[in-house]
Design an enzyme around this catalytic site. Structure first.
Site, mmCIF file in Angstrom:
data_model
loop_
_atom_site.group_PDB
_atom_site.id
_atom_site.type_symbol
_atom_site.label_atom_id
_atom_site.label_comp_id
_atom_site.label_asym_id
_atom_site.label_seq_id
_atom_site.Cartn_x
_atom_site.Cartn_y
_atom_site.Cartn_z
ATOM 1 N N PRO B 90 -38.145 -39.519 35.631
ATOM 2 C CA PRO B 90 -38.414 -40.456 34.536
ATOM 3 C C PRO B 90 -38.506 -39.655 33.232
ATOM 4 O O PRO B 90 -38.956 -38.510 33.246
ATOM 5 C CB PRO B 90 -39.769 -41.064 34.904
ATOM 6 N N GLY B 94 -43.632 -36.159 30.768
ATOM 7 C CA GLY B 94 -44.205 -34.817 30.887
ATOM 8 C C GLY B 94 -43.630 -34.000 32.030
ATOM 9 O O GLY B 94 -44.250 -33.044 32.480
ATOM 10 N N SER B 97 -37.894 -33.574 31.501
ATOM 11 C CA SER B 97 -36.534 -34.122 31.583
ATOM 12 C C SER B 97 -35.711 -33.773 30.356
ATOM 13 O O SER B 97 -34.498 -33.555 30.466
ATOM 14 C CB SER B 97 -36.564 -35.634 31.807
ATOM 15 N N SER B 98 -36.340 -33.671 29.192
ATOM 16 C CA SER B 98 -35.552 -33.348 27.995
ATOM 17 C C SER B 98 -35.043 -31.910 28.067
ATOM 18 O O SER B 98 -33.880 -31.652 27.728
ATOM 19 C CB SER B 98 -36.347 -33.596 26.712
ATOM 20 N N ALA B 99 -35.869 -30.985 28.526
ATOM 21 C CA ALA B 99 -35.413 -29.603 28.684
ATOM 22 C C ALA B 99 -34.298 -29.543 29.732
ATOM 23 O O ALA B 99 -33.298 -28.847 29.560
ATOM 24 C CB ALA B 99 -36.577 -28.698 29.082
ATOM 25 N N ALA B 100 -34.449 -30.286 30.814
ATOM 26 C CA ALA B 100 -33.452 -30.258 31.890
ATOM 27 C C ALA B 100 -32.120 -30.837 31.432
ATOM 28 O O ALA B 100 -31.049 -30.287 31.735
ATOM 29 C CB ALA B 100 -33.969 -31.018 33.116
ATOM 30 N N ASP B 141 -40.622 -24.650 28.624
ATOM 31 C CA ASP B 141 -39.917 -25.786 29.221
ATOM 32 C C ASP B 141 -38.458 -25.436 29.547
ATOM 33 O O ASP B 141 -37.983 -25.681 30.661
ATOM 34 C CB ASP B 141 -39.934 -26.989 28.264
#
Lengths: 306, 306
Positions: B90, B94, B97-100, B141
């Site tokens: 999701p 936290g 997901s944005s780094a991934a 991250d």
């Protein structure tokens, strides 16, 4: 017939840390335990409480019976009495009802028998009664209920600080727990992580020192904020529970300035501070979440003959 | 077409304290974000994700578009591409997901265009993309998602520690929050009570150091206990919420060894560790309490071409 009463109490800051020499602040509240004594010509003590009337030769009403026994032995007086107890406090919920019933019984007997004990003497004697019944006992509980007001407890020293008349909302979970078990639980954690748990306890001491300043300043927002910080630190000592946390978060959402456990945790009660319309909102929320909500005030009144 | 993926992450210990130079431990998990890149003959980048297909000239899919822009500018290559994103995580909860999505996009473009960036280079470039999009960003991250495994973050240094393959259960509250707002909230509290909040932050550092030892020993009970202590300390920094606490206490009641917030708090996710049948019990409890339960494992796998 003599009727005396004594107040319950909450710990504002510092419970558990006080065991390790850090300061704590406790305060009497305006919910009381009432003890009526009627001397009789026999030598038996009968106690009426919680819709029961029992002789003092069983395992119930132990504080009242131990108080009567203590007076008999200490002053070498034989007496019979009907003692009747009424309470505005739930018992075994960390609100000091045992200390209040103990000292109000001691005072009612002292007045009935013409012994004339003063509040500090009653506090001391009350502590002995609690020690006798519980094995261990904090001197703070019987002192606060005897002299009333806001008490700073630092190690073995206890002193009154400026009294601030604030409304509070107590939420009793109804879950009973043993204070000494919870004190033991913290001791075990401290044994496992001496430096870490020692530092957490120091932090609680620091919260209490800030709390004292905020109480003197009458800074309610600051008091609430420090209550929340204190709650987190108690949480890190692993003595909070789901039920307590529900009531604490419920109170905060309903507009409380702050909310925390009062006393040993593991069950028992939390308290919150709020103002105006938020007082009823917090109380309703606590009720909705299954707690027993008690709207009270800090109180400067200790033990009294009513 | 090139398809790359990168893992999400959890903070095991030390979030928030890491901002003040204390150590923290983060670990990749086996839930990943997948980015497919198909180069096109035009010079436009189109992104397909969340059932939408949009050109990179709007405010959506900002990480993907910023990554493509960064590659174009840095390597002075003009290209067109269809980029498609699938995620097992999701977003805004936290879990990194944005780094991934950033690093998997960078890698997929690098592979498609024959640039041949390595994981550490991608981590660095990913951090620049996050800085560009967010204004501020933690280097941790993008590093964790690039190289995988368990990372000890101490100040600006980051190093892999022994990897322990443990199952975890994540509970996402679904509540989005701004990490920088929460970091700011702690900073404000620290300004108000510098010594107290400084000491609480030191305590979190101490928890992380113990946590590192327990991870190396593989002592799951100890890890759980320290997670709970860490949670209390985060609680005292006032960054937990009712929803997070419900999931945390629910997980503990369902048999977790420990449970805490992962990341900034104020919403987002918690995680718990458990074993055997308790894993499903914890997951069910989280679902029952309204959280999104994600059963995962710590993972040693970083970014990869699939």
């Amino acid at each position: 017939m003599i009727r005396c009463s004594a107040p319950g109490k909450v710990y504002l800051f510092g419970e558990h840390a006080v065991v390790y020499g850090e300061p704590a602040i406790a305060c009497a509240i305006d919910k009381r335990v009432f003890t009526s004594v009627e001397l009789k010509d026999d030598d038996s003590v009968r106690v009426t409480a919680l819709n029961k009337r029992l002789y003092c030769d069983n395992q119930e009403f132990r504080y009242v019976c131990a108080a009567a026994k203590m007076i008999k032995e200490l002053y070498n007086i034989n007496f019979g009495a009907d003692i009747s107890i009424e309470s505005e406090l739930p018992s075994s919920q960390g609100l000091g009802s045992s200390a209040a019933v103990t000292v109000s019984t001691l005072m009612a007997l002292s007045e009935s028998l013409g012994i004339g004990l003063k509040d500090y003497e009653i506090a001391k004697l009350g502590h002995k009664v609690e020690l006798y019944v519980q094995g261990t006992a904090s001197q703070a509980d019987t002192l606060v209920t005897s002299i009333g007001g806001m008490i700073l407890i630092t190690g073995v020293e206890m002193s009154k600080i400026n009294f601030l008349n604030l409304p509070i909302i107590i939420g009793a979970t109804g879950i009973t727990r043993s204070t000494s078990d919870l004190v033991q639980k913290v001791a075990i954690l401290k044994n496992r992580y001496p430096k870490l748990v020692g530092s957490i306890i120091s932090c609680i001491g620091e919260v209490t020192r800030h709390g004292k300043s905020k109480l003197i300043e009458g800074d309610i927002t600051g008091i609430g904020e420090l209550m929340d910080i204190n709650q987190g630190l108690l949480e890190s000592l692993k003595i909070s529970t789901l039920e307590l946390n529900n009531l604490i978060y419920g109170a905060r959402r309903a507009g409380a300035f702050g909310a925390k456990i009062t006393g040993a945790g593991g069950g028992g009660s939390m308290y919150a501070i709020a103002q105006g319309a938020n007082i009823d909102k917090v109380a309703s929320q606590i009720t909705l979440l299954g707690g027993q909500a008690i709207k009270a005030h800090f109180s400067d009144r200790g033990i009294s003959v009513d």
